[in-house]
Scaffold this active site. Structure first.
Site, PDB file in Angstrom:
ATOM      1  N   SER A  32      23.690 -21.485 -37.734  1.00 57.49           N
ATOM      2  CA  SER A  32      24.181 -22.169 -39.010  1.00 57.49           C
ATOM      3  C   SER A  32      23.226 -23.420 -39.070  1.00 57.49           C
ATOM      4  CB  SER A  32      25.484 -22.494 -38.809  1.00 57.49           C
ATOM      5  OG  SER A  32      25.897 -23.589 -39.896  1.00 57.49           O
ATOM      6  N   ALA A  72      27.151 -19.591 -41.145  1.00 54.99           N
ATOM      7  CA  ALA A  72      27.473 -18.975 -39.922  1.00 54.99           C
ATOM      8  C   ALA A  72      29.094 -18.016 -40.170  1.00 54.99           C
ATOM      9  CB  ALA A  72      27.634 -19.861 -38.736  1.00 54.99           C
ATOM     10  N   THR A  73      29.790 -18.606 -41.262  1.00 50.57           N
ATOM     11  CA  THR A  73      31.112 -17.935 -41.750  1.00 50.57           C
ATOM     12  C   THR A  73      30.370 -16.749 -42.240  1.00 50.57           C
ATOM     13  OG1 THR A  73      32.300 -20.088 -41.897  1.00 50.57           O
ATOM     14  CG2 THR A  73      32.973 -17.917 -43.111  1.00 50.57           C
ATOM     15  N   CYS A  85      37.285 -27.402 -38.504  1.00 48.15           N
ATOM     16  CA  CYS A  85      37.121 -26.411 -39.262  1.00 48.15           C
ATOM     17  C   CYS A  85      38.705 -26.021 -39.669  1.00 48.15           C
ATOM     18  CB  CYS A  85      36.774 -25.076 -38.512  1.00 48.15           C
ATOM     19  SG  CYS A  85      34.702 -25.540 -38.048  1.00 48.15           S
ATOM     20  N   THR A  92      20.346 -14.174 -54.867  1.00 51.40           N
ATOM     21  CA  THR A  92      18.931 -15.037 -54.815  1.00 51.40           C
ATOM     22  C   THR A  92      19.016 -16.081 -53.716  1.00 51.40           C
ATOM     23  OG1 THR A  92      18.759 -14.567 -57.260  1.00 51.40           O
ATOM     24  CG2 THR A  92      17.667 -16.785 -56.132  1.00 51.40           C
ATOM     25  N   ASN A  96      33.439 -24.173 -29.685  1.00 52.99           N
ATOM     26  CA  ASN A  96      33.426 -25.476 -30.464  1.00 52.99           C
ATOM     27  C   ASN A  96      34.157 -26.674 -30.438  1.00 52.99           C
ATOM     28  OD1 ASN A  96      34.732 -23.358 -31.841  1.00 52.99           O
ATOM     29  ND2 ASN A  96      35.403 -24.796 -33.539  1.00 52.99           N
TER      30      ASN A  96
END
Ligand code: PMP
Length: 376
Positions: free
Chosen positions: A200, A70-71, A324, A238, A150
């Site tokens: 995420s 998600a970052t 975080c 990839t 969060n």
């Protein structure tokens, strides 16, 4: 007994996710861009996960773009949309309680010449759609607002805000970071009126290093990572087939039980808050109507980190505010009116439907012991 109550930081991958990742690593290890059979098989694994994730938010699969988490999704949303739409319209509106991956990205865009307006909650600690609408104007290109905070579990009025913003300023692109809401509350792209949604994998038992950005059909996002043009050129590199497979498998499983799990975790929150009620120095910082998955409390006078390590010595794992931020206060609690000693002693307990009352008992006992023994 190890008690893991830090599920907002990350979750244990479910068996289905692990199995899907192992299968992708042992059987479907081709490069999805390769034109031979092995490549096609890997591509099919990605397509399957893309469909499961798209279905879960009521979107077409062409709208899901895989990222490393998600970052990256938040970076892609803010940088990519502002690059596409911000040439003339130089204003970006965000909430003042965003995760660092939105806040820091907005701050960087601010350095590059965008005006960033951060909308705070009102005195009552609550957000109102009108405040976001009033912060927007004709020169705004983007609004970004998380669904569930969060640190506290507070649920922001995303749907009301985006609907009102779109009514008044149809040109503004709407982005929501749904990391802490996805697979916990219903997240539907159309109902939220969202152009961009960040997801995420590791917060939903899917594994680390994978995420997705939903991009509504017709909405333009310029790539941040350029190269081999994977993900239709939106995100080169990839694809991590095993982690994408794991993410898809977790979604496929969890999407069936969103309501049941929400009800179960609501019971757990009630139980926990009830047990803490007798502790005079313990204050609950999360709102009653927040997401039950996150319960922020303060053992007032006992610094978060000291208490966290005391609990750790009892094999109980919680977080101080937001994991975080690595122990650094983010200022988000202050936005919600939680300041000074109360903020310094904040602990975040975050649960899953697999959390038990017995585990919460162990936590409460240890917290009580910590309140007696820990210096402060
Ligand atoms: N947004 C929110 C609200 C989060 O809680 C997190 C994870 N702490 C992120 C974004 C970043 O997600 P990821 O770890 O997948 O990069």
């Amino acid at each position: 007994m190890e008690v893991y109550l830090d599920n907002a930081a990350t979750t244990k991958p479910c068996a289905e996710a692990v199995e899907a990742a192992v299968a992708a690593m042992t059987e479907n290890y081709g490069n999805p861009s390769s034109l031979h059979r092995a490549g096609l098989n890997a591509q099919l694994v990605i397509d399957g996960a893309r469909k499961d994730i798209a279905d879960s938010i009521g979107a077409d699969r062409e709208c899901i773009f895989f990222t490393s988490g998600a970052t990256e999704s938040n970076n892609l949303a803010l940088r990519g949309a502002s690059a596409a739409y911000g040439r003339k319209n130089r204003k970006i509106v965000i909430s003042a309680v965003e995760h660092a991956s939105v806040e820091e990205t907005a701050a960087d865009l601010e350095k590059k010449g965008f005006e960033v307006v951060r909308v705070s909650p009102r005195e009552d600690g609550r957000y109102y759609a009108a405040d976001f609408v009033n912060a927007c104007d004709e020169n705004t290109c983007l609004i970004s607002m998380m669904y569930v905070n969060n640190e506290t579990g507070y649920i922001l009025p995303v749907k009301e805000t985006f609907s009102a913003v779109k009514r008044r300023y149809p040109h503004i692109i709407t982005h929501t970071d749904c990391v802490q809401a996805y697979m916990k509350l219903p997240v539907k792209a159309n109902a939220l009126n969202a152009d961009l949604i960040s997801l995420s994998g590791h917060k939903i038992h899917g594994g680390k290093g994978v995420g997705a950005l939903y991009i509504k059909k017709g909405v333009r996002v310029l790539p941040v990572i350029t190269g081999g043009k994977q993900e239709k050129g939106i995100r080169s590199g990839t694809e991590s087939v095993p982690m994408i497979a794991a993410f898809g498998a977790a979604v496929k499983k969890l999407v069936l039980t969103i309501t049941e799990r929400y009800d179960r975790v609501s019971e757990l929150k009630k139980y926990l808050v009830g047990r803490l009620d007798g502790e005079e120095s313990v204050k609950v910082n999360s709102p009653e109507d927040g997401s039950p998955y996150v319960v922020n409390i303060s053992a007032v006078g006992k610094r978060s980190e000291i208490m966290l390590h005391f609990l750790e010595s009892r094999e109980i794992y919680v977080s101080s505010g937001s994991a975080c931020s690595k122990g650094q206060q983010s200022g988000v609690l202050g936005q919600f009116g939680i300041r000074d000693k109360r903020a310094d002693s904040a602990l975040r307990i975050s649960m899953t439907a697999g959390t038990t009352e017995a585990e919460l008992d162990v936590f409460c006992e240890a917290l009580r012991e910590g309140i007696e023994k820990v210096r402060g």
